[in-house]
Design an enzyme around this catalytic site. Structure first.
Site, PDB file in Angstrom:
ATOM      1  N   ARG A   1     -32.478  25.352 -28.007  1.00  0.00           N
ATOM      2  CA  ARG A   1     -31.449  24.707 -27.210  1.00  0.00           C
ATOM      3  C   ARG A   1     -31.496  25.315 -25.812  1.00  0.00           C
ATOM      4  O   ARG A   1     -31.383  26.530 -25.650  1.00  0.00           O
ATOM      5  CB  ARG A   1     -30.064  24.923 -27.818  1.00  0.00           C
ATOM      6  CG  ARG A   1     -28.965  24.236 -27.016  1.00  0.00           C
ATOM      7  CD  ARG A   1     -27.606  24.397 -27.656  1.00  0.00           C
ATOM      8  NE  ARG A   1     -26.591  23.648 -26.920  1.00  0.00           N
ATOM      9  CZ  ARG A   1     -25.333  23.543 -27.286  1.00  0.00           C
ATOM     10  NH1 ARG A   1     -24.918  24.134 -28.394  1.00  0.00           N
ATOM     11  NH2 ARG A   1     -24.479  22.844 -26.563  1.00  0.00           N
TER      12      ARG A   1
ATOM     13  N   GLU B   1     -26.111  19.077 -34.016  1.00  0.00           N
ATOM     14  CA  GLU B   1     -26.966  19.321 -32.863  1.00  0.00           C
ATOM     15  C   GLU B   1     -28.309  19.920 -33.271  1.00  0.00           C
ATOM     16  O   GLU B   1     -29.341  19.607 -32.672  1.00  0.00           O
ATOM     17  CB  GLU B   1     -26.255  20.252 -31.878  1.00  0.00           C
ATOM     18  CG  GLU B   1     -25.021  19.628 -31.247  1.00  0.00           C
ATOM     19  CD  GLU B   1     -24.216  20.606 -30.418  1.00  0.00           C
ATOM     20  OE1 GLU B   1     -24.425  20.655 -29.199  1.00  0.00           O
ATOM     21  OE2 GLU B   1     -23.379  21.319 -31.007  1.00  0.00           O
TER      22      GLU B   1
END
Length: 398
Positions: A89, A382
């Site tokens: 991320r 996510e």
């Protein structure tokens, strides 16, 4: 393909190992307090264990994580060779990166050059990149940028009304964040609501300690509440959200502080925690409100009011709305707050289905069948979106 998803903070590493074929999480968790007295939280098959560990730096932390994943008793893989890729991320790609990108030295240097756009997050991201490349040098590493989903926002939504030289020279514009969450949830919302994602108008409300709202038209982001940094938009756990920018100079003079000092206050000491003087945990605020604490009540009222204002604005920007999703920590799990959010949408002819609002953390329709707009709780994932994007980036190069 097995993908290790990494979310690196300054003193923590969150991880999840995902089988991309089945899209199942094999194991996950995090190491906190890196450089201090570290704690490894390891989750497998619904069971969570916590272990004290010594992790003086992120490389050591990553080695501990990999050791846990390959442990003979509690691991989920036999060797590191089973990890086919690492998906990171990444907080900010500026205008340079609008899609998942395979990491190399040149890419990392480019990310370093835009550190000042996300100074609280990008340095930690880079630490994670380097740690993984050190420990797993032969495994493809992919950066999935948190603002990439928002690259479709048009100029009328991303330009600020400031001197154009600020944009031309310094890339001052709205970028947005929570992109992986908004992308995943919008796709899932269209599915559960029975809509064609390519012919839909959706509003995604990611409400947690960090909070943002996104307008999604035909599967693409067209506006979002966070801006050049995650500080703009809704009031959050400790972030102020949008305020009059003149407040910064005013408080610098009043408190004899620097701009950096006040910016840190707006990031770390504001939001519902700052307004209430109590906590950034919504459960604490609801308890205090029930006990008659007006500061807690005002903090919650400001949050709900701000959410309803953004939803109303995005209704107009989209030319209507077909469905709304609540996601994030509070949007998924706080039954009281998500009921208040839905109640605040009544101007859109939305009625709250209180009978359905009984189970946290699950996909559920919160609006009644006769509501003109569907409202759903959609738990975000996510990590799964990052894993999907990682696989796609690698396959694009083959």
């Amino acid at each position: 393909m097995k993908v290790l998803v990494i979310n690196c903070g300054s003193q923590s590493v969150k991880f999840k190992l995902i089988d991309s074929e089945t899209e199942k999480s094999l194991a996950g968790g995090q190491i906190e307090r890196i450089g201090l007295d570290g704690i490894l939280t390891y989750k497998k098959n619904g069971t969570k264990t916590e272990t004290d560990v010594k992790a003086p730096d992120h490389v050591a932390a990553l080695k501990i994580i990999l050791s846990a994943l390959t442990d003979e008793k509690n691991g989920v893989i036999k060797s590191l060779k089973e990890i086919d890729a690492v998906g990171h991320r990444a907080s900010h790609g500026s205008t340079y990166f609008n899609k998942p990108t395979i990491l190399n030295d040149d890419v990392i240097e480019k990310i370093k050059s835009i550190t000042d756009l996300a100074p609280l997050h990008t340095p930690a991201n880079i630490i994670g990149f380097n740690a993984c490349m050190t420990v797993m040098p032969d495994v493809p590493q992919v950066a999935v940028f948190d603002n990439a989903f928002h690259h479709t926002i048009p100029p009328k939504a991303y330009l600020y009304a400031v001197p154009k030289e600020w944009y031309e020279k310094y890339a001052v514009r709205r970028y947005g964040f929570h992109g992986s969450s908004h992308s995943y949830v919008s796709q899932r919302l269209a599915q559960v609501a029975g809509l064609d994602i390519n012919n839909s108008r959706l509003i995604i409300c990611h409400i947690g300690s960090g909070a943002s709202i996104c307008a999604v038209k035909n599967g693409e982001s067209v506006d979002t509440s966070m801006g050049m940094t995650p500080l703009e938009g809704l009031p959050m756990g400790t972030r102020s959200g949008s305020i009059d920018p003149a407040i910064v100079e005013y408080m610098c003079k009043k408190e004899n502080k620097t701009v950096s000092d006040i910016t840190m206050d707006l990031n770390k000491k504001s939001g519902v925690k700052g307004m209430s003087g109590l906590s950034n945990d919504f459960r604490d605020l609801l308890k205090a409100e029930k006990e008659g604490n007006m500061d807690a009540k005002h903090a919650l009222d400001v949050l709900i009011y701000s959410i309803s204002k953004y939803v109303g604005a995005y209704f107009m920007a989209l030319g209507g709305v077909d469905a709304i999703a609540l996601t994030g920590g509070a949007g998924e799990n706080n039954l009281t707050l998500r009921a208040r959010m839905v109640e605040s949408f009544k101007a859109l002819s939305v009625k709250m289905n209180y009978a359905n609002n009984t189970i946290p953390g699950r996909e559920i329709k919160l609006s009644t069948d006769d509501s003109k707009v569907q409202v759903w709780t959609i738990p975000t994932d996510e990590e799964l979106k990052i894993a999907r994007d990682t696989v796609a980036a690698i396959r694009d190069t083959q």
